[in-house]
Motif scaffolding. Structure first.
Motif, short mmCIF file in Angstrom:
data_model
loop_
_atom_site.label_atom_id
_atom_site.label_comp_id
_atom_site.label_asym_id
_atom_site.label_seq_id
_atom_site.Cartn_x
_atom_site.Cartn_y
_atom_site.Cartn_z
N GLY A 149 -24.15 3.60 22.25
CA GLY A 149 -23.35 3.46 21.78
C GLY A 149 -23.14 1.94 22.46
N ASP A 150 -22.77 0.78 21.49
CA ASP A 150 -23.63 -0.60 22.69
C ASP A 150 -21.96 -0.52 23.56
OD1 ASP A 150 -20.65 -1.03 21.13
OD2 ASP A 150 -21.85 -2.59 20.29
N ASP A 151 -21.24 0.06 23.82
CA ASP A 151 -20.34 0.40 25.13
C ASP A 151 -20.79 1.02 26.23
OD1 ASP A 151 -19.87 2.57 23.64
OD2 ASP A 151 -18.08 2.86 23.61
N GLY A 152 -22.00 2.45 26.13
CA GLY A 152 -22.73 2.79 26.80
C GLY A 152 -21.81 4.59 26.67
N HIS A 153 -21.37 4.76 25.48
CA HIS A 153 -20.77 5.73 25.39
C HIS A 153 -21.61 6.69 24.88
CE1 HIS A 153 -20.56 5.37 20.85
NE2 HIS A 153 -19.92 6.49 20.92
N THR A 154 -22.38 8.23 25.08
CA THR A 154 -23.14 9.44 24.18
C THR A 154 -22.16 10.40 23.49
OG1 THR A 154 -25.16 9.88 24.15
CG2 THR A 154 -23.66 10.45 26.53
N GLY A 160 -14.06 5.20 30.47
CA GLY A 160 -12.99 4.78 31.28
C GLY A 160 -12.27 6.34 30.90
N GLN A 161 -12.62 7.50 30.66
CA GLN A 161 -11.84 8.76 30.31
C GLN A 161 -12.55 9.71 31.10
OE1 GLN A 161 -11.27 9.90 26.41
NE2 GLN A 161 -10.59 7.86 25.12
N SER A 162 -11.35 9.50 31.77
CA SER A 162 -12.46 10.68 33.62
C SER A 162 -11.87 12.40 33.17
CB SER A 162 -11.57 10.01 34.61
OG SER A 162 -9.71 10.47 34.44
N THR A 220 -22.57 3.40 35.59
CA THR A 220 -21.33 3.87 34.98
C THR A 220 -21.28 4.27 34.56
OG1 THR A 220 -19.77 1.92 35.20
CG2 THR A 220 -20.00 2.79 37.34
N VAL A 221 -21.18 3.76 33.13
CA VAL A 221 -21.18 4.29 31.94
C VAL A 221 -21.63 5.61 31.74
CG1 VAL A 221 -21.47 2.05 30.65
CG2 VAL A 221 -23.78 3.28 30.76
N PRO A 222 -21.37 6.25 30.38
CA PRO A 222 -21.66 7.62 30.03
C PRO A 222 -22.68 7.56 30.04
CG PRO A 222 -19.73 7.17 28.87
CD PRO A 222 -19.79 5.30 29.58
N ALA A 223 -23.84 6.78 29.58
CA ALA A 223 -25.16 7.30 28.81
C ALA A 223 -25.90 7.61 30.23
CB ALA A 223 -25.71 6.22 28.06
N ALA A 224 -25.64 6.12 31.37
CA ALA A 224 -25.88 6.12 32.19
C ALA A 224 -25.46 7.92 33.74
CB ALA A 224 -25.78 5.18 33.38
#
Length: 246
Positions: A149-154, A160-162, A220-224
């Motif tokens: 996603g454009d927020d880096g989620h995958t 932010g959801q630890s 730090t984003v999930p995809a990374a």
């Protein structure tokens, strides 16, 4: 330029994007003599890849009856809902094949809570894998497609959801916040247990995030944060690749 995280494959057209994804899938399948396990992403980006796989030569040359297809995440909705990733994958790929695939593993829905559905899906994956714990010498996936996603989620691993991002024991978790509907997602341990992971990224809206990840500015984003056992490939069109297209 060389990405700090994985390999980059940039294509110039929508047709080339679909063909490149299908070829990666076919090459991974050709490298496996027994059962072939593939992870499939939802959303709109991989749809053209699935449609290409349902066309010649892939439609007839691949051993579909020796494949197990696993969803990386799913909205907790009925299987025939237009919002379901399974519904999209069936329409783009499964229903267009001449023969059924060996296994299409869907997140259960009817009569379950999202927590119970996640637990049931985890057991399905463990039964498919043949062990209760993941083993370094036995990757779960032969290839796993993921979106970003454009927020880096995958998958449905959200920024932010630890409780999702730091989980290292569970293979599957319910996602009950951060999106309008509940979801079920695979976690890092099983997504990283892969011979090949392919992130499929298209559109100008993904450009800033992809650039931040490839350049190492955002780790730090999930995809990374995904660190697969095998190869990591970013398949991007020119709109998403931006300055990396050159």
């Amino acid at each position: 330029m060389t990405p700090t995280h994985g390999e980059l494959m940039v294509v110039g057209t929508a047709e080339a994007f679909a063909e490149a994804g299908a070829r990666l899938f076919a090459d991974a399948a050709a490298a496996v003599q027994g059962r072939f396990v593939a992870g499939l992403a939802g959303g709109s980006t991989p749809k053209s890849i699935y449609r290409r796989l349902a066309e010649p030569p892939y439609r007839t040359s691949l051993r579909w009856d020796a494949m197990d297809l696993v969803l990386g995440d799913e909205r907790f909705v009925a299987h025939d809902s237009p919002d379901s990733n399974l519904h999209m994958i069936r329409g783009a790929l499964i229903d267009r094949l001449d023969h059924p695939v060996g296994g299409l593993h869907a997140v259960p829905f009817e009569g379950l809570t999202v927590d119970r559905a996640a637990a049931a899906y985890e057991q399905t994956l463990k039964d498919l894998y043949g062990h209760e714990t993941l083993r370094p010498e036995q990757p779960f996936f032969d290839i796993c497609f993921l979106g970003m996603g454009d927020d880096g989620h995958t998958a449905s691993l959200l920024p932010g959801q630890s409780d999702l991002l730091d989980e290292r024991q569970r293979w599957v978790l319910p996602v009950t916040k951060g999106r309008p509907e509940s979801r079920v997602t695979l976690t890092y341990p099983v997504l990283e247990s892969a011979r090949v992971v392919v992130f499929v990224v298209s559109g100008e809206g993904k450009r800033a995030m992809l650039d931040a990840i490839l350049s190492g500015r955002d780790t730090t984003v999930p995809a990374a944060r995904l660190q697969p056992q095998g190869r990591l490939i970013w398949l991007a069109d020119r709109a998403a690749a931006g300055r990396w297209a050159s």
